[in-house]
Design a protein around this motif. Sequence first.
Motif, PDB file in Angstrom:
ATOM      1  N   LYS A 266       0.981  -0.745  -0.061  1.00  5.99           N
ATOM      2  CA  LYS A 266       0.049  -0.089   0.088  1.00  5.99           C
ATOM      3  C   LYS A 266       0.717   1.013   0.004  1.00  5.99           C
ATOM      4  CE  LYS A 266      -4.614  -1.408   0.630  1.00  5.99           C
ATOM      5  NZ  LYS A 266      -4.920  -1.531  -0.779  1.00  5.99           N
ATOM      6  N   GLU A 267       1.951   1.625   0.999  1.00  7.72           N
ATOM      7  CA  GLU A 267       2.627   2.784   0.902  1.00  7.72           C
ATOM      8  C   GLU A 267       3.228   2.732  -0.107  1.00  7.72           C
ATOM      9  OE1 GLU A 267       5.865   2.538   4.004  1.00  7.72           O
ATOM     10  OE2 GLU A 267       4.408   2.291   5.235  1.00  7.72           O
ATOM     11  N   LYS A 268       3.917   1.139  -1.263  1.00  8.55           N
ATOM     12  CA  LYS A 268       4.568   1.675  -2.507  1.00  8.55           C
ATOM     13  C   LYS A 268       3.381   1.651  -3.519  1.00  8.55           C
ATOM     14  CE  LYS A 268       6.828  -1.601  -5.703  1.00  8.55           C
ATOM     15  NZ  LYS A 268       6.625  -3.500  -5.696  1.00  8.55           N
ATOM     16  N   ALA A 269       2.256   1.510  -3.260  1.00  8.51           N
ATOM     17  CA  ALA A 269       1.571   2.000  -4.269  1.00  8.51           C
ATOM     18  C   ALA A 269       0.738   3.927  -4.200  1.00  8.51           C
ATOM     19  CB  ALA A 269       0.048   1.234  -4.509  1.00  8.51           C
ATOM     20  N   ALA A 270       1.166   4.544  -3.125  1.00  7.07           N
ATOM     21  CA  ALA A 270       0.838   5.472  -2.669  1.00  7.07           C
ATOM     22  C   ALA A 270       1.828   6.349  -3.009  1.00  7.07           C
ATOM     23  CB  ALA A 270      -0.091   5.722  -0.544  1.00  7.07           C
TER      24      ALA A 270
ATOM     25  N   LEU B 268       1.539   6.536  -6.634  1.00  5.18           N
ATOM     26  CA  LEU B 268       1.129   7.551  -7.372  1.00  5.18           C
ATOM     27  C   LEU B 268       0.900   8.752  -7.119  1.00  5.18           C
ATOM     28  CD1 LEU B 268      -2.579   4.913  -6.684  1.00  5.18           C
ATOM     29  CD2 LEU B 268      -2.039   5.978  -8.524  1.00  5.18           C
ATOM     30  N   PHE B 269       1.429   8.929  -6.481  1.00  8.41           N
ATOM     31  CA  PHE B 269       1.516  10.404  -5.226  1.00  8.41           C
ATOM     32  C   PHE B 269       2.468  11.271  -6.177  1.00  8.41           C
ATOM     33  CE2 PHE B 269       2.211  13.657  -2.572  1.00  8.41           C
ATOM     34  CZ  PHE B 269       0.934  14.992  -2.604  1.00  8.41           C
TER      35      PHE B 269
ATOM     36  N   HIS C 296       0.014   6.305   4.918  1.00  5.34           N
ATOM     37  CA  HIS C 296       1.163   5.715   4.269  1.00  5.34           C
ATOM     38  C   HIS C 296       2.532   6.724   4.236  1.00  5.34           C
ATOM     39  CE1 HIS C 296      -0.741   2.076   4.931  1.00  5.34           C
ATOM     40  NE2 HIS C 296      -1.946   2.298   3.896  1.00  5.34           N
ATOM     41  N   LEU C 297       1.979   7.655   3.084  1.00  3.22           N
ATOM     42  CA  LEU C 297       2.704   8.818   2.257  1.00  3.22           C
ATOM     43  C   LEU C 297       4.166   8.811   3.334  1.00  3.22           C
ATOM     44  CD1 LEU C 297       0.636  11.024  -0.176  1.00  3.22           C
ATOM     45  CD2 LEU C 297       2.860   9.137  -0.631  1.00  3.22           C
ATOM     46  N   SER C 298       3.921   9.292   4.619  1.00  2.00           N
ATOM     47  CA  SER C 298       4.344   9.877   5.521  1.00  2.00           C
ATOM     48  C   SER C 298       5.210   8.860   5.633  1.00  2.00           C
ATOM     49  CB  SER C 298       3.655  10.377   6.977  1.00  2.00           C
ATOM     50  OG  SER C 298       4.491  10.334   7.904  1.00  2.00           O
ATOM     51  N   SER C 299       4.547   7.943   5.956  1.00  2.00           N
ATOM     52  CA  SER C 299       5.238   6.314   6.747  1.00  2.00           C
ATOM     53  C   SER C 299       6.634   5.619   4.817  1.00  2.00           C
ATOM     54  CB  SER C 299       4.982   4.659   7.163  1.00  2.00           C
ATOM     55  OG  SER C 299       4.404   4.814   6.571  1.00  2.00           O
ATOM     56  N   GLY C 300       6.068   5.879   4.605  1.00  2.00           N
ATOM     57  CA  GLY C 300       6.585   5.843   2.872  1.00  2.00           C
ATOM     58  C   GLY C 300       8.138   6.621   2.854  1.00  2.00           C
ATOM     59  N   ARG C 301       7.321   7.381   3.093  1.00  2.00           N
ATOM     60  CA  ARG C 301       9.193   8.709   3.256  1.00  2.00           C
ATOM     61  C   ARG C 301       9.964   8.554   3.925  1.00  2.00           C
ATOM     62  NH1 ARG C 301       5.349  12.996   2.042  1.00  2.00           N
ATOM     63  NH2 ARG C 301       4.434  13.503   4.165  1.00  2.00           N
ATOM     64  N   SER C 302       9.580   7.594   5.217  1.00  2.00           N
ATOM     65  CA  SER C 302      10.345   7.709   5.954  1.00  2.00           C
ATOM     66  C   SER C 302      11.602   6.316   5.604  1.00  2.00           C
ATOM     67  CB  SER C 302       9.936   7.438   7.433  1.00  2.00           C
ATOM     68  OG  SER C 302       8.817   8.301   7.716  1.00  2.00           O
TER      69      SER C 302
ATOM     70  N   ARG D  75      -1.436  12.177  -8.823  1.00  2.00           N
ATOM     71  CA  ARG D  75      -2.950  11.687  -8.296  1.00  2.00           C
ATOM     72  C   ARG D  75      -2.885  12.488  -6.768  1.00  2.00           C
ATOM     73  NH1 ARG D  75      -4.110   8.388 -11.838  1.00  2.00           N
ATOM     74  NH2 ARG D  75      -6.884  10.183 -11.830  1.00  2.00           N
ATOM     75  N   SER D  76      -4.268  13.255  -6.550  1.00  2.00           N
ATOM     76  CA  SER D  76      -4.038  14.196  -5.249  1.00  2.00           C
ATOM     77  C   SER D  76      -4.733  12.864  -3.951  1.00  2.00           C
ATOM     78  CB  SER D  76      -5.485  14.768  -5.341  1.00  2.00           C
ATOM     79  OG  SER D  76      -6.510  13.774  -6.143  1.00  2.00           O
ATOM     80  N   ILE D  77      -4.762  12.982  -3.198  1.00  2.18           N
ATOM     81  CA  ILE D  77      -4.986  12.209  -1.975  1.00  2.18           C
ATOM     82  C   ILE D  77      -6.363  11.216  -2.104  1.00  2.18           C
ATOM     83  CG2 ILE D  77      -5.073  12.123   0.621  1.00  2.18           C
ATOM     84  CD1 ILE D  77      -2.464  13.032   0.187  1.00  2.18           C
TER      85      ILE D  77
END
Lengths: 161, 112
Positions: free
Chosen positions: A115-119, A122-123, A147-153, A128-130
């Motif tokens: 899910k993090e990967k996909a978010a 896409l972002f 997911h975006l925040s934890s994906g970045r971390s 794409r918007s949230i």
Amino acid sequence: MTEERFIDLVRIEQVPLRRFLLALCSGDSATADDIAQDSLVRAYVASGSFKGLSSFRTWLFRIAYNCYIDHCRKTQPQRLPIDGREALNKTADDDPDHLFRFQNLYQAIDRLPEKEKAAVILFYFEDRSIKEIAAILGIPSGTIKYHLSSGRSHLKELISL
Amino acid sequence: MTDKELEGLLKESKPMVKDDYGFMLEVIRRTSAIKGVKSEVDRQRKRWHKVLWITFFIGIAAGILIYDTFAFLNPRVCYTVAVIAITITLVIVTTLDIKKQSVIRNVAKTSE
């Protein structure tokens, strides 16, 4: 929806759709195109039930994401060495340092939870918007932000390793 | 690495995908091949819609009938029975709809 109308819409959406799947498949263009074809067949068969509640692109991306998940369930997850050149359509003549950075980034993205990967894809890759991402992945907007925040971390940790 | 640097790296690392004529030709070939399947799925969908509406109205009618017939006995009990009848019908309608969706999904998968 007629076949002609469907083909016209797909012609517009094929590049972003294939790019999204290419990033999800970590640069494996053959698998990405196979999943794209499968998702377009499914979308065509189901096009009668498309009511226009979301945009055609969001609807198509949701089908493609579900096809990708089905594909991951069917096949054992393969950790192939990621070829940054293939993913980015670069040649060996390009700056090797630049390529190394891309390859490093793609390997890090590949290690993220689904899910993090996909978010993240896409972002940042599809702009794409949230709200749209929430519609595509079928989860609430707040969860997408998380997911975006934890994906970045996670990406920062993985890249700096 | 800061958040801004990471975001910059992500934004400049978008995968490059070119407009592929071969890909579109394959899409056109596949969609043409399953035209028959699609029309069958559309036909089934329309039939199911009719069935769902008919079942829904039967449920409402049954509820009203139960209420009208037995109202003189105990209105509160009749009201409850009518609501239960309508709820059961709605459950049937929803189940039919879920079954319809799975039939359509299976047809789509088979066509692949």
